[in-house]
Design an enzyme around this catalytic site. Structure first.
Site, PDB file in Angstrom:
ATOM      1  N   HIS A 157      37.506  21.557  18.684  1.00 56.95           N
ATOM      2  CA  HIS A 157      38.809  21.014  18.322  1.00 56.95           C
ATOM      3  C   HIS A 157      39.471  20.429  19.576  1.00 56.95           C
ATOM      4  O   HIS A 157      39.359  20.966  20.666  1.00 56.95           O
ATOM      5  CB  HIS A 157      39.681  22.135  17.749  1.00 56.95           C
ATOM      6  CG  HIS A 157      40.965  21.655  17.165  1.00 56.95           C
ATOM      7  ND1 HIS A 157      41.024  21.005  15.949  1.00 56.95           N
ATOM      8  CD2 HIS A 157      42.243  21.721  17.620  1.00 56.95           C
ATOM      9  CE1 HIS A 157      42.284  20.698  15.681  1.00 56.95           C
ATOM     10  NE2 HIS A 157      43.045  21.119  16.686  1.00 56.95           N
ATOM     11  N   ASP A 202      34.408  23.171  15.618  1.00 55.58           N
ATOM     12  CA  ASP A 202      35.874  23.276  15.625  1.00 55.58           C
ATOM     13  C   ASP A 202      36.291  24.642  15.082  1.00 55.58           C
ATOM     14  O   ASP A 202      36.051  24.947  13.926  1.00 55.58           O
ATOM     15  CB  ASP A 202      36.447  22.153  14.757  1.00 55.58           C
ATOM     16  CG  ASP A 202      37.946  22.008  14.864  1.00 55.58           C
ATOM     17  OD1 ASP A 202      38.628  23.009  15.149  1.00 55.58           O
ATOM     18  OD2 ASP A 202      38.445  20.891  14.636  1.00 55.58           O
TER      19      ASP A 202
END
Length: 234
Positions: free
Chosen positions: A203, A172
């Site tokens: 993400h 992420d």
């Protein structure tokens, strides 16, 4: 497909906040607040509401940015939307947001057909909101997908008193590995916290139609979230 409706929720000061609600066909067993990302109440959030309504819960998506600009609907696929979304993100007042979600919780506890139990599922910004709800409110439980900036409120972790499930994307760019590790270190001693890790996932891996959507991780996370809500909301 679950029946949907756009409504207004009256808040403690008499203000009204817009919301999208999906209602299950069967008798609901509880209610879920689906807390949006920085893109507003868009097609992705309506799709998430459908997912959880089809699993059996009344699912309400509040217009979290209503104090800044009501009715925002943006997309990560449109480069022109990024600046506005980022500005809204950093202008957002988390304390007022928690207060608004407390009012939504109170509304859902008495909604027709519910059983009085209310949980949250939040994505990105909404994931942090779920964490804060578990630390500050009487919510029954919360699920957070790749919550951003939880670390900025990590001092509140000792107050986390409700079941909390965190889906961590380990690739992420908004929540880097060192931050994921710190959050796990600070939260995992609490028996109410469960952390699911997704190696290689970026993400927003569960953002329907998003640029980083990944079906295997999204499906695994949805199944685990449904199991979690069945445990705490039924």
């Amino acid at each position: 497909m679950a029946r949907t409706e756009d409504i207004q929720v009256t808040l403690r000061d008499g203000s009204k906040m817009g919301a999208h609600v999906a209602f299950p066909d069967a008798k609901p067993v509880g209610a879920i607040i689906a807390i949006m990302e920085i893109w507003g109440v868009n097609d992705t959030m309506r799709a998430h509401a459908q997912e959880f309504a089809e699993a059996g819960w009344i699912t309400l998506v509040p217009d979290l940015f209503w104090r800044l600009e009501p009715g925002v609907e943006l997309s990560d696929a449109d480069p022109a939307h990024w600046d506005k979304a980022i500005d809204l993100y950093y202008d957002f007042d988390y304390d007022l947001g928690v207060q608004d979600m407390e009012d939504v919780t109170a509304f859902l506890r008495t909604i027709e057909g519910g059983n009085g139990k209310v949980g949250t599922v939040g994505y990105c910004l909404g994931g942090k909101m779920g964490y804060l709800m578990c630390c500050r409110s009487d919510i029954d439980c919360a699920v957070a997908y790749y919550g951003t900036y939880i670390e900025h409120s990590i001092r509140e972790a000792p107050n986390l008193s409700k079941p909390f499930l965190l889906h961590q994307a380990l690739d992420d760019k908004w929540v880097p590995p060192v931050v994921c590790a710190m959050i796990e270190r600070r939260l995992s001693p609490n028996p109410l916290v469960e952390i699911e890790k997704y190696p290689g996932a970026d993400h927003a891996f569960a953002r329907h139609g998003g640029t980083t959507y990944s079906a295997p991780e999204a499906e695994r996370a949805l199944a685990r979230s449904i199991e979690f809500f069945q445990q705490h909301l039924d």
